[in-house]
Enzyme design. Structure first.
Site, PDB file in Angstrom:
ATOM      1  N   GLU A 118       0.836  -1.215   0.000  1.00  0.00           N
ATOM      2  CA  GLU A 118       0.000   0.000   0.000  1.00  0.00           C
ATOM      3  C   GLU A 118       0.865   1.258   0.000  1.00  0.00           C
ATOM      4  OE1 GLU A 118      -1.478   1.984   3.304  1.00  0.00           O
ATOM      5  OE2 GLU A 118      -1.144   0.316   4.700  1.00  0.00           O
TER       6      GLU A 118
ATOM      7  N   LYS B 182      -5.372  10.831   0.371  1.00  0.00           N
ATOM      8  CA  LYS B 182      -5.552   9.459   0.866  1.00  0.00           C
ATOM      9  C   LYS B 182      -6.832   8.878   0.271  1.00  0.00           C
ATOM     10  CE  LYS B 182      -6.930   7.340   5.261  1.00  0.00           C
ATOM     11  NZ  LYS B 182      -7.181   7.617   6.691  1.00  0.00           N
TER      12      LYS B 182
ATOM     13  N   VAL C 119      -5.526   0.391   2.889  1.00  0.00           N
ATOM     14  CA  VAL C 119      -5.629  -1.071   2.851  1.00  0.00           C
ATOM     15  C   VAL C 119      -6.839  -1.467   1.996  1.00  0.00           C
ATOM     16  CG1 VAL C 119      -6.151  -3.118   4.250  1.00  0.00           C
ATOM     17  CG2 VAL C 119      -4.447  -1.462   5.043  1.00  0.00           C
TER      18      VAL C 119
ATOM     19  N   ASP D 228     -17.385   5.926  13.478  1.00  0.00           N
ATOM     20  CA  ASP D 228     -16.138   5.855  12.719  1.00  0.00           C
ATOM     21  C   ASP D 228     -15.580   4.439  12.698  1.00  0.00           C
ATOM     22  OD1 ASP D 228     -13.791   6.216  11.406  1.00  0.00           O
ATOM     23  OD2 ASP D 228     -12.956   7.722  12.770  1.00  0.00           O
TER      24      ASP D 228
ATOM     25  N   SER E 101     -13.475   1.961   9.962  1.00  0.00           N
ATOM     26  CA  SER E 101     -12.735   2.030   8.695  1.00  0.00           C
ATOM     27  C   SER E 101     -13.400   1.233   7.581  1.00  0.00           C
ATOM     28  CB  SER E 101     -11.317   1.490   8.900  1.00  0.00           C
ATOM     29  OG  SER E 101     -10.631   1.505   7.675  1.00  0.00           O
ATOM     30  N   ALA E 102     -13.370   1.812   6.390  1.00  0.00           N
ATOM     31  CA  ALA E 102     -13.856   1.093   5.207  1.00  0.00           C
ATOM     32  C   ALA E 102     -12.957  -0.100   4.891  1.00  0.00           C
ATOM     33  CB  ALA E 102     -13.922   2.036   4.009  1.00  0.00           C
ATOM     34  N   ASP E 103     -11.796  -0.171   5.524  1.00  0.00           N
ATOM     35  CA  ASP E 103     -10.935  -1.362   5.344  1.00  0.00           C
ATOM     36  C   ASP E 103     -11.726  -2.628   5.641  1.00  0.00           C
ATOM     37  OD1 ASP E 103      -8.823   0.327   4.839  1.00  0.00           O
ATOM     38  OD2 ASP E 103      -7.702  -0.140   6.672  1.00  0.00           O
TER      39      ASP E 103
ATOM     40  N   LYS F 113      -3.663  -0.975  15.760  1.00  0.00           N
ATOM     41  CA  LYS F 113      -3.140  -0.102  16.806  1.00  0.00           C
ATOM     42  C   LYS F 113      -4.171   0.108  17.899  1.00  0.00           C
ATOM     43  CE  LYS F 113       0.221   2.751  14.459  1.00  0.00           C
ATOM     44  NZ  LYS F 113       0.117   2.503  13.003  1.00  0.00           N
TER      45      LYS F 113
HETATM   46  N1  PSU Z   1      -3.307   2.094  10.626  1.00  0.00           N
HETATM   47  C1  PSU Z   1      -1.992   2.051  10.837  1.00  0.00           C
HETATM   48  N2  PSU Z   1      -1.146   2.550   9.892  1.00  0.00           N
HETATM   49  C2  PSU Z   1      -1.610   3.061   8.707  1.00  0.00           C
HETATM   50  C3  PSU Z   1      -3.007   3.075   8.495  1.00  0.00           C
HETATM   51  C4  PSU Z   1      -3.809   2.574   9.469  1.00  0.00           C
HETATM   52  O1  PSU Z   1      -1.574   1.581  11.887  1.00  0.00           O
HETATM   53  O2  PSU Z   1      -0.810   3.499   7.864  1.00  0.00           O
HETATM   54  C5  PSU Z   1      -3.543   3.573   7.194  1.00  0.00           C
HETATM   55  C6  PSU Z   1      -3.788   2.392   6.238  1.00  0.00           C
HETATM   56  O3  PSU Z   1      -3.602   2.827   4.910  1.00  0.00           O
HETATM   57  C7  PSU Z   1      -5.250   2.072   6.488  1.00  0.00           C
HETATM   58  C8  PSU Z   1      -5.827   3.449   6.685  1.00  0.00           C
HETATM   59  O4  PSU Z   1      -5.883   1.398   5.425  1.00  0.00           O
HETATM   60  O5  PSU Z   1      -4.825   4.154   7.412  1.00  0.00           O
HETATM   61  C9  PSU Z   1      -7.127   3.413   7.427  1.00  0.00           C
HETATM   62  O6  PSU Z   1      -7.656   4.702   7.482  1.00  0.00           O
HETATM   63  P1  PSU Z   1      -9.137   4.926   8.062  1.00  0.00           P
HETATM   64  O7  PSU Z   1      -9.013   4.651   9.528  1.00  0.00           O
HETATM   65  O8  PSU Z   1      -9.425   6.380   7.757  1.00  0.00           O
HETATM   66  O9  PSU Z   1     -10.024   3.999   7.337  1.00  0.00           O
HETATM   67 MN    MN Z   2     -12.486   6.396   9.700  1.00  0.00          MN
END
Ligand code: PSU
Ligand code: MN
Length: 303
Positions: A24, A85, A105, A137, A139-141, A158
């Site tokens: 990524e 992003k 991701v 909130d 993540s869309a992951d 994390k």
């Molecule tokens: N968590 C980490 N390191 C990262 C990310 C998340 O510990 O670099 C990055 C990754 O690219 C992950 C994205 O897919 O942040 C998730 O963002 P969000 O929480 O906005 O979905």
């Molecule tokens: Mn988010």
């Protein structure tokens, strides 16, 4: 079908049936501080090459999705302020606007699957944020992994997230989860998040066999997560202190949406006496190596 731009190296690998590992780019543009990010991005790729696989770092440049970046392109992603992003929902909009974007991701998994790549190495996943009951909130992951055929090597999530809720969502969404030589779900900076896993794998070969079994059983439509713990964790006192102050500052400043994760990552990097950066580098290199070993093992099974 998809108009992706493949790097020369990835083109060759596709032609020769060589093992490929997706990487990524959000970690490069938004997850690691400059100028170290460029150096690390190259080191990640070289780690994959050292094991006999081909790295395919995924990003968008001028609206075109690149699978594998040439050196100048990697430089652009690591240094340009114009890099946004991108998660899956952003891709088409940014393509039309001919923008530069780093893929999360979610977006990386989506593109990798479309490009026929089955293994992906990252650092930490997105998940359910603390306070999600109020903020929604998540993540869309997770949603993307629920419908994408990909194996993702990560170091857990994390503790900026609600780890318990994230694990519940991983289960609800039928995303496979297996520890690499551990039954303790890793907490990215920490070897153990405090949560237990049901399964572990002892070798890249075992993981390759699980991937093959997914196909046979028709359960490959959702991702398989491989949780690979950090070797030398961030000292607990530093971790707990920075986590508490970072979360408080994010709330105080009203940070929301896609900016929450980069904000907290940046806060960690600036306030952990270099520990967070050191840990991040160790994690991503170790995950890249394991992903490459799985990709190589998968190809051997097919022989
Ligand atoms: N968590 C980490 N390191 C990262 C990310 C998340 O510990 O670099 C990055 C990754 O690219 C992950 C994205 O897919 O942040 C998730 O963002 P969000 O929480 O906005 O979905
Ligand atoms: Mn988010």
């Amino acid at each position: 079908m998809n108009s992706f731009n493949f790097s020369d190296e990835v083109k060759r690998a596709r032609k020769n049936g060589a093992p490929i590992v997706a990487l990524e780019s959000t970690i490069i543009s938004h997850g690691l501080p400059r100028p170290k990010n460029l150096e690390i991005a190259k080191e990640i790729e070289n780690t994959v090459r050292g094991i006999g696989a081909v790295p395919a770092t995924i990003a968008m440049l001028n609206g075109v999705v690149h699978v594998g970046l040439e050196e100048a392109e990697l430089l652009e992603i690591a240094t340009s302020d114009a890099v946004t992003k991108a998660s899956v929902r952003d891709l088409a909009i940014l393509a039309q606007q001919k923008r530069h974007a780093a893929t999360t991701v979610a977006a990386t998994s989506h593109i990798a699957q479309a490009a026929g790549i089955s293994i992906f190495a990252t650092g930490g996943l997105g998940g359910v944020h603390r306070g999600a009951r109020d903020t929604w909130d998540e993540s869309a992951d997770l949603y993307t992994l629920a419908r994408t055929d990909i194996t993702v090597v990560c170091a857990g999530v994390k503790s900026i997230l609600d780890v318990a809720a994230t694990l519940e969502r991983i289960e609800s969404l039928s995303i496979g989860l297996v520890g690499y030589r551990t039954l303790k779900f890793p907490g990215f900076y920490l070897r153990e998040s405090g949560f237990i896993l049901e399964y572990q794998a002892a070798s890249p070969k075992d993981l390759a066999e699980m991937i093959r079994a997914r196909k046979k059983l028709g359960t490959e439509n959702a991702a398989l997560l491989v949780a690979n713990p950090i070797e030398r964790e961030v000292p607990r006192d530093i971790h707990d202190r920075v986590l508490a102050s970072g979360l408080a500052l994010a709330t105080e400043q009203g940070i929301s949406g896609k900016y929450v994760t980069p904000f907290l990552l940046d806060y960690f990097h600036h306030n952990s006496d270099g520990e967070s950066l050191r840990a991040n580098i160790e994690i991503i290199l170790s995950n890249a190596a394991l992903a490459a070993e799985i990709a190589v093992a998968l190809l051997k099974l097919e022989d």
